[in-house]
Design a protein around this motif. Structure first.
Motif, mmCIF file in Angstrom:
data_model
loop_
_atom_site.group_PDB
_atom_site.id
_atom_site.type_symbol
_atom_site.label_atom_id
_atom_site.label_comp_id
_atom_site.label_asym_id
_atom_site.label_seq_id
_atom_site.Cartn_x
_atom_site.Cartn_y
_atom_site.Cartn_z
ATOM 1 N N ARG A 55 -10.061 25.759 2.203
ATOM 2 C CA ARG A 55 -9.168 26.040 0.777
ATOM 3 C C ARG A 55 -10.174 27.053 0.523
ATOM 4 N N LEU A 56 -9.889 28.390 0.027
ATOM 5 C CA LEU A 56 -10.399 29.274 -0.751
ATOM 6 C C LEU A 56 -11.113 28.542 -2.156
ATOM 7 N N GLY A 57 -11.796 28.718 -2.954
ATOM 8 C CA GLY A 57 -11.899 27.806 -3.853
ATOM 9 C C GLY A 57 -12.695 26.812 -3.907
ATOM 10 N N LEU A 58 -13.923 26.178 -2.495
ATOM 11 C CA LEU A 58 -13.896 24.762 -2.006
ATOM 12 C C LEU A 58 -15.123 25.577 -0.841
ATOM 13 N N GLY A 59 -16.332 24.813 -1.575
ATOM 14 C CA GLY A 59 -17.234 25.181 -0.474
ATOM 15 C C GLY A 59 -17.549 24.340 0.309
ATOM 16 N N PHE A 60 -18.640 24.947 0.786
ATOM 17 C CA PHE A 60 -18.731 23.780 2.738
ATOM 18 C C PHE A 60 -18.720 22.534 2.354
ATOM 19 N N ASP A 61 -19.688 21.936 0.904
ATOM 20 C CA ASP A 61 -20.480 21.531 0.983
ATOM 21 C C ASP A 61 -19.242 20.211 0.397
ATOM 22 N N GLU A 62 -17.275 20.421 -0.178
ATOM 23 C CA GLU A 62 -16.570 20.100 -1.006
ATOM 24 C C GLU A 62 -15.399 19.846 0.525
ATOM 25 N N ILE A 63 -15.334 20.126 1.498
ATOM 26 C CA ILE A 63 -15.138 20.375 2.197
ATOM 27 C C ILE A 63 -14.625 18.849 3.121
ATOM 28 N N THR A 64 -13.074 18.549 3.303
ATOM 29 C CA THR A 64 -13.137 17.100 3.947
ATOM 30 C C THR A 64 -11.651 17.574 5.251
ATOM 31 N N ALA A 65 -11.395 16.556 5.805
ATOM 32 C CA ALA A 65 -10.092 16.370 7.251
ATOM 33 C C ALA A 65 -9.133 16.762 6.085
ATOM 34 N N SER A 66 -9.285 16.019 5.294
ATOM 35 C CA SER A 66 -7.856 15.972 4.932
ATOM 36 C C SER A 66 -7.199 17.267 3.847
ATOM 37 N N ASN A 67 -8.477 17.938 3.508
ATOM 38 C CA ASN A 67 -8.096 19.149 2.461
ATOM 39 C C ASN A 67 -8.505 20.437 3.497
ATOM 40 N N LEU A 68 -7.728 20.677 4.751
ATOM 41 C CA LEU A 68 -8.220 21.676 5.553
ATOM 42 C C LEU A 68 -6.815 22.216 5.726
ATOM 43 N N LEU A 69 -6.990 23.633 5.435
ATOM 44 C CA LEU A 69 -5.426 23.815 6.008
ATOM 45 C C LEU A 69 -5.078 24.350 7.359
ATOM 46 N N ALA A 70 -4.374 24.666 7.006
ATOM 47 C CA ALA A 70 -3.739 25.034 8.883
ATOM 48 C C ALA A 70 -3.039 26.709 8.377
ATOM 49 N N VAL A 71 -3.149 26.892 9.097
ATOM 50 C CA VAL A 71 -3.205 29.440 8.814
ATOM 51 C C VAL A 71 -2.296 29.035 10.553
ATOM 52 N N ASP A 72 -1.763 30.605 9.822
ATOM 53 C CA ASP A 72 -0.742 31.047 11.240
ATOM 54 C C ASP A 72 -2.377 32.882 11.139
ATOM 55 N N GLU A 73 -1.533 33.549 12.447
ATOM 56 C CA GLU A 73 -2.832 34.708 12.446
ATOM 57 C C GLU A 73 -2.547 35.980 11.213
ATOM 58 N N ASP A 74 -1.465 35.949 10.151
ATOM 59 C CA ASP A 74 -1.177 36.454 9.058
ATOM 60 C C ASP A 74 -2.106 35.317 8.203
ATOM 61 N N LEU A 75 -2.463 34.555 7.902
ATOM 62 C CA LEU A 75 -3.538 34.112 7.040
ATOM 63 C C LEU A 75 -2.212 32.717 6.338
ATOM 64 N N GLN A 76 -0.767 32.644 6.895
ATOM 65 C CA GLN A 76 -0.382 31.944 5.707
ATOM 66 C C GLN A 76 -0.282 30.707 6.443
ATOM 67 N N VAL A 77 0.178 30.019 4.614
ATOM 68 C CA VAL A 77 -1.140 28.836 4.982
ATOM 69 C C VAL A 77 0.769 27.800 5.195
ATOM 70 N N LEU A 78 0.571 26.943 6.992
ATOM 71 C CA LEU A 78 1.445 26.580 7.154
ATOM 72 C C LEU A 78 1.364 25.056 6.977
ATOM 73 N N SER A 79 0.581 24.224 6.651
ATOM 74 C CA SER A 79 0.492 22.867 5.709
ATOM 75 C C SER A 79 -1.178 22.842 5.230
ATOM 76 N N GLY A 80 -1.367 22.253 3.852
ATOM 77 C CA GLY A 80 -2.106 21.804 3.121
ATOM 78 C C GLY A 80 -1.401 23.012 1.968
#
Length: 264
Positions: free
Chosen positions: A69-94
């Protein structure tokens, strides 16, 4: 009497490959967990540049991928806060939005059906080389996984939020595993999350070695045939998985009990 002392190198390589498949045990992390671990590993290995950079992996549905997610650094990423997006960068989940610079990932995924994971980062030594307009020099055994496998984009096309930048970066990458982008940074495109993480680490280490060596003198070339042999040896899938698992254990130890686990 020892049996292996009279064996040819090819036989020894095949013997070692079989033993690795038998003895190297690999944790059963999910795709999202491996992606989150990669973010933490690369943060610890000098790939941090604030909110710049993206690490993505193809999601199960066609034309979609996971990203941070934009706004988080690499050191803040968890499996649960990842986004799923399509090719247009539209968020599908998260929750939240993807980095708009993810657009060039869509171009690479379209051009390269073999690619399952993309790493883009601005590590210090690679960025320094990119400012000098110098491609990576592969002249050490540890760097041989990059032999004939890293492209160089000589001209900076600007911030990669447009389609033109996506076409250019996907084009220069071609069928290689990585590219150094002038005045920018690194892009890695590999067949697995583990391989992309390990290649990204080696790219930055190679840049650091190159800058150190060039400060002392000219770099001597290595034999191309031997470099190819080392390339293929190091990039065996099982060995790459074991290397990733080591870096993951190291990152998890460094987080300890005081920080949020990437596996959460």
């Amino acid at each position: 009497m020892a049996e292996t002392l009279t064996m040819e190198k090819g036989e020894l390589v095949e013997r070692a490959r079989e033993q690795m498949h038998t003895h190297l045990s690999i944790p059963g992390w999910s795709l999202r967990e491996k992606l989150a671990l990669t973010c933490r590993i690369l943060f610890a290995r000098g790939h941090d540049s604030g909110l710049a950079g993206q690490i993505t992996a193809r999601a199960p549905s066609s034309g979609t991928y996971y990203t941070q997610r934009l706004g988080l650094g690499f050191d803040e990423i968890t499996a649960s806060n990842l986004l799923a997006v399509d090719e247009d960068l539209q968020v599908l989940s998260g929750d939240g939005m993807a980095n708009p610079a993810n657009r060039f990932h869509s171009w690479i995924y379209r051009a390269r059906p073999d690619v399952r994971c993309i790493v883009h980062s601005h590590p210090q030594h690679l960025s320094a080389l990119s400012m000098l307009g110098r491609p990576l020099k592969i002249a050490h055994m540890d760097s041989c996984p990059l032999h004939d496998d890293i492209a160089f984009l000589e001209e900076w096309p600007g911030v990669p939020v447009g389609n033109n930048e996506g076409e250019i970066i996907a084009g220069v990458l071609g069928d290689k595993r990585a590219a150094l982008l002038a005045h920018h940074g690194l892009v890695v495109a590999c067949s697995s999350v583990e391989e992309a993480c390990v290649i990204a680490i080696q790219c930055e280490r190679t840049a650091r070695l190159q800058l150190l060596a060039e400060s002392a003198g000219g770099i001597r070339d290595i034999d191309a045939g031997l470099a190819r042999e080392a390339h293929d040896w190091v990039l065996q899938e099982k060995r790459t998985q074991a290397t990733f698992a080591y870096y993951a254990r190291r990152a998890l130890r460094e987080i300890g009990s005081g920080g949020e686990s990437p596996l959460s």
